[in-house]
Enzyme design. Structure first.
Site, PDB file in Angstrom:
ATOM      1  N   PHE A 271       0.849  -1.198   0.000  1.00 20.39           N
ATOM      2  CA  PHE A 271       0.000   0.000   0.000  1.00 20.39           C
ATOM      3  C   PHE A 271       0.891   1.258   0.000  1.00 20.39           C
ATOM      4  O   PHE A 271       1.881   1.316   0.731  1.00 20.39           O
ATOM      5  CB  PHE A 271      -0.868  -0.045   1.262  1.00 20.39           C
TER       6      PHE A 271
ATOM      7  N   ASP B 232       1.078  -4.901   8.982  1.00 21.87           N
ATOM      8  CA  ASP B 232      -0.041  -3.993   8.761  1.00 21.87           C
ATOM      9  C   ASP B 232      -1.298  -4.846   8.553  1.00 21.87           C
ATOM     10  O   ASP B 232      -1.393  -5.596   7.570  1.00 21.87           O
ATOM     11  CB  ASP B 232       0.222  -3.102   7.533  1.00 21.87           C
TER      12      ASP B 232
ATOM     13  N   TYR C 222     -11.603   1.493   9.706  1.00 17.69           N
ATOM     14  CA  TYR C 222     -12.764   1.905   8.896  1.00 17.69           C
ATOM     15  C   TYR C 222     -13.044   0.947   7.754  1.00 17.69           C
ATOM     16  O   TYR C 222     -13.910   1.199   6.937  1.00 17.69           O
ATOM     17  CB  TYR C 222     -12.616   3.349   8.395  1.00 17.69           C
ATOM     18  N   LYS C 223     -12.280  -0.141   7.689  1.00 19.28           N
ATOM     19  CA  LYS C 223     -12.537  -1.161   6.662  1.00 19.28           C
ATOM     20  C   LYS C 223     -13.470  -2.218   7.263  1.00 19.28           C
ATOM     21  O   LYS C 223     -14.642  -1.945   7.490  1.00 19.28           O
ATOM     22  CB  LYS C 223     -11.199  -1.700   6.142  1.00 19.28           C
TER      23      LYS C 223
ATOM     24  N   ARG D  39     -11.643  -4.501  -7.730  1.00 14.90           N
ATOM     25  CA  ARG D  39     -11.688  -5.267  -6.470  1.00 14.90           C
ATOM     26  C   ARG D  39     -13.133  -5.451  -6.014  1.00 14.90           C
ATOM     27  O   ARG D  39     -13.895  -4.483  -5.924  1.00 14.90           O
ATOM     28  CB  ARG D  39     -10.940  -4.528  -5.347  1.00 14.90           C
TER      29      ARG D  39
HETATM   30  C1  LIG Z   1      -6.268   1.398   4.388  1.00 12.00           C
HETATM   31  C2  LIG Z   1      -4.819   1.236   4.601  1.00 12.00           C
HETATM   32  C3  LIG Z   1      -4.063   2.254   5.179  1.00 12.00           C
HETATM   33  C4  LIG Z   1      -4.710   3.569   5.553  1.00 12.00           C
HETATM   34  O1  LIG Z   1      -3.852   4.442   6.203  1.00 12.00           O
HETATM   35  P1  LIG Z   1      -4.439   5.811   6.798  1.00 12.00           P
HETATM   36  O2  LIG Z   1      -3.344   6.376   7.574  1.00 12.00           O
HETATM   37  O3  LIG Z   1      -5.666   5.469   7.589  1.00 12.00           O
HETATM   38  O4  LIG Z   1      -4.830   6.663   5.634  1.00 12.00           O
HETATM   39  C5  LIG Z   1      -2.696   2.031   5.377  1.00 12.00           C
HETATM   40  N1  LIG Z   1      -2.129   0.858   5.030  1.00 12.00           N
HETATM   41  C6  LIG Z   1      -2.833  -0.149   4.454  1.00 12.00           C
HETATM   42  C7  LIG Z   1      -2.169  -1.425   4.100  1.00 12.00           C
HETATM   43  C8  LIG Z   1      -4.197   0.025   4.223  1.00 12.00           C
HETATM   44  O5  LIG Z   1      -4.903  -0.951   3.654  1.00 12.00           O
END
Ligand SMILES: *Cc1c(COP(=O)(O)O)cnc(C)c1O
Length: 406
Positions: free
Chosen positions: A121, A191, A216-217, A366
Site C-alpha cells: 500500500f 499492517d 474503517y474497513k 476489487r
Molecule cells: C487502508 C490502509 C491504510 C490507511 O492508512 P491511513 O493512515 O488510515 O490513511 C494504510 N495501510 C494499508 C495497508 C491500508 O490498507
C-alpha cells in the site's frame, strides 16, 4: 445446484445472515462490495456515536476523566480480535502515523536494513522509504517470497509488510515470515488493515513484534476513524515513540519540564485522542466479537470461493484474469479481477449497474466481501450485472478519465 439457487441456498444456511440487519442498508438495489475500503455504517456505531455526542454536550471538560483512557480501553477490547493481550494495543492516530512511530522506534535502536514490499500500500511504502533514507538504511524489496528474500539479506533491522495485500488480496504467511524476519535479526511489523475483522489474526502465536491496522474497513468505524497499534509486551520498555507528546508522558498532568515516557503501551500515544472516533471503533469491534472471527472467516471464504467460481465460469471468457490466489489459506476477503478495461468497467458498474466495487492501478477491479453484511446473492447478482453490462458493451460508454478518488 447452479445459478442463483446456489447463492440463495448459501444465504439460507448462513449463520451470520442476521448481522446484515445490524447495518444501515437503506440503499435500495445497490450492491456494496467496497467494505474493504470503507465499511458500512453499523446501527450500534450510530447509536454509540450519538450517545458520545450527547455525553460531550452534558459533561464538557469533566468527561476527560473517562475519555483519557479510551485509547487503551478500546485497545484492550480490540486485542482478542488480533490475538493480542490487554496492554498491548492502542486505538489512536492514523495507520500512517502509527506506522511511522513504530518503524522509527525500531530503527532508532536496531542497525540494519528495512525490508518492505514494493507492491505494498502506498502510505506504507512512502513512510518506510522515508524512514530508511532518514536513518541511512538500505530499503530491500521483500519480493514475492519474503521468507526466501530474508534468507539472502545481510543485517536486517525491520521487516514491515501487509498481512493481506491491498491489490491482489493475497494473505501472507504471518508465522513463517515473522520467523524469517527474526532469523535475519529483524523485528517484524505487520499492517493488519486489510485483515482485521475478516481474517483470524494471531499476533502473539506468530510471535509478531509490532503491528498497525485500520478500523474503517472491516471494523466499520467510519471515515477517518483512528487506527490502532500493537507492541508486544517484551518490546515496550526498549522502544520509544519519536513523537514526544504529552499523552505518552509518565505523569501527564504533572506538566513536568522534561519528557519521560510512560511505562507500558501508553508511551506510544502522542496527543489528544479522537473520542468520537474511538466510540465507533468500540462498536465495530464488539460486533465482530459477537459474530466471532472464526464464523466470519468461514463466511468470507465461502463468499470469495463463490466469486472465484463465477469468475472461472462467466468472467474468464470475457477477458478477466483472477489476480487473487485460489488457495483458501492464501487469500483475504476481497477478490481482484484484472481486465485491460478495468477502469471503465468499474465506472460502469457504479454508474449503470448500481454495483460498488473499486479500482486499483493498473487494471484491477476489487470486489470486497464483508462477511458481516455481504450476502451470497449479492456476489451472484453483482457478477450477473457485470456480465450483462459487458455483453451490452455499456462499459465502452464510460468516461476513461480517472476520477480523483478511485
Ligand atoms: C487502508 C490502509 C491504510 C490507511 O492508512 P491511513 O493512515 O488510515 O490513511 C494504510 N495501510 C494499508 C495497508 C491500508 O490498507
Amino acid at each position: 445446484m447452479s445459478g442463483r439457487a446456489r447463492a440463495e441456498a448459501l444465504d439460507a444456511a448462513d449463520p451470520l445472515a442476521g448481522f446484515r440487519d445490524r447495518f444501515v442498508t437503506a440503499d435500495g438495489g445497490r450492491i456494496y462490495l467496497d467494505g474493504n475500503s470503507l465499511g458500512r455504517l453499523g446501527v450500534d456505531a450510530r447509536a454509540g456515536l450519538t450517545a458520545a455526542i450527547d455525553d460531550w454536550g452534558a459533561r464538557l471538560v469533566g468527561g476527560w476523566h473517562d475519555w483519557i483512557d479510551l485509547p487503551a480501553r478500546a485497545g484492550d477490547e480490540l486485542a482478542p480480535l488480533v490475538g493480542a493481550s490487554p496492554g498491548e494495543l492502542l486505538v489512536c492516530d492514523s495507520v500512517t502515523v502509527n506506522l511511522y512511530k513504530l518503524a522509527d522506534a525500531v530503527l532508532t535502536v536496531r542497525p540494519g536494513a528495512v525490508v518492505l514490499a514494493e507492491s505494498d500500500f502506498p502510505t506504507d511504502r512512502y513512510v518506510l522509504a522515508g524512514l530508511a533514507a532518514r536513518h541511512g538504511r538500505e530499503a530491500i524489496d521483500a519480493g514475492s517470497d519474503p521468507s526466501q528474500t530474508l534468507r539472502g539479506c545481510g543485517e536486517v533491522a525491520l521487516v514491515a509488510l501487509s498481512h493481506v495485500d491491498y491489490r491482489s488480496g493475497a494473505l501472507a504467511d504471518m508465522r513463517a515470515i515473522t520467523a524469517a524476519a527474526h532469523a535475519a535479526g529483524g523485528m517484524m511489523l505487520w499492517d493488519l488493515s486489510h485483515s482485521v475483522g475478516a481474517v483470524a489474526v494471531e499476533l502473539e502465536r506468530c510471535d509478531a513484534d509490532l503491528a498497525v491496522g485500520c478500523t474503517y474497513k472491516y471494523l466499520n468505524a467510519g471515515p477517518g476513524a483512528p487506527g490502532f497499534l500493537y507492541v508486544h509486551t517484551r518490546h515496550q520498555h526498549a522502544l520509544r515513540s519519536p513523537i514526544q507528546g504529552w499523552f505518552g508522558q509518565r505523569e501527564q498532568f504533572a506538566m513536568g519540564a522534561e519528557y519521560e515516557p510512560a511505562e507500558g503501551i501508553t508511551r506510544f500515544l502522542a496527543g489528544t485522542p479522537s473520542v468520537l472516533g474511538i466510540e465507533a471503533v468500540r462498536a465495530g469491534a464488539r460486533l465482530v466479537a459477537e459474530a466471532g472471527i472464526t464464523a466470519l472467516r468461514d463466511k468470507s471464504l465461502g463468499l470469495t470461493a463463490l466469486a472465484i467460481d463465477l469468475h472461472d465460469e462467466r468472467l474468464a471468457p470475457l477477458g478477466f484474469e483472477l489476480a487473487t490466489p485460489r488457495e483458501p489459506d492464501r487469500r483475504g476477503s476481497h477478490v481482484s479481477l484484472a481486465h485491460p478495461d478495468g477502469w471503465r468497467i468499474c465506472r460502469a458498474l457504479i454508474e449503470r449497474a448500481d454495483v460498488v466495487p473499486d479500482f486499483r492501478e493498473p487494471d484491477v477491479v476489487r470486489l470486497g466481501m464483508a462477511p458481516l453484511y455481504t450476502r451470497f446473492t449479492d456476489v451472484w447478482d453483482a457478477i450477473e450485472r457485470l456480465v450483462r453490462l459487458i455483453d451490452a458493451g455499456e462499459h465502452l460508454a464510460s468516461d476513461p478519465t480517472p476520477t480523483r478518488v478511485t
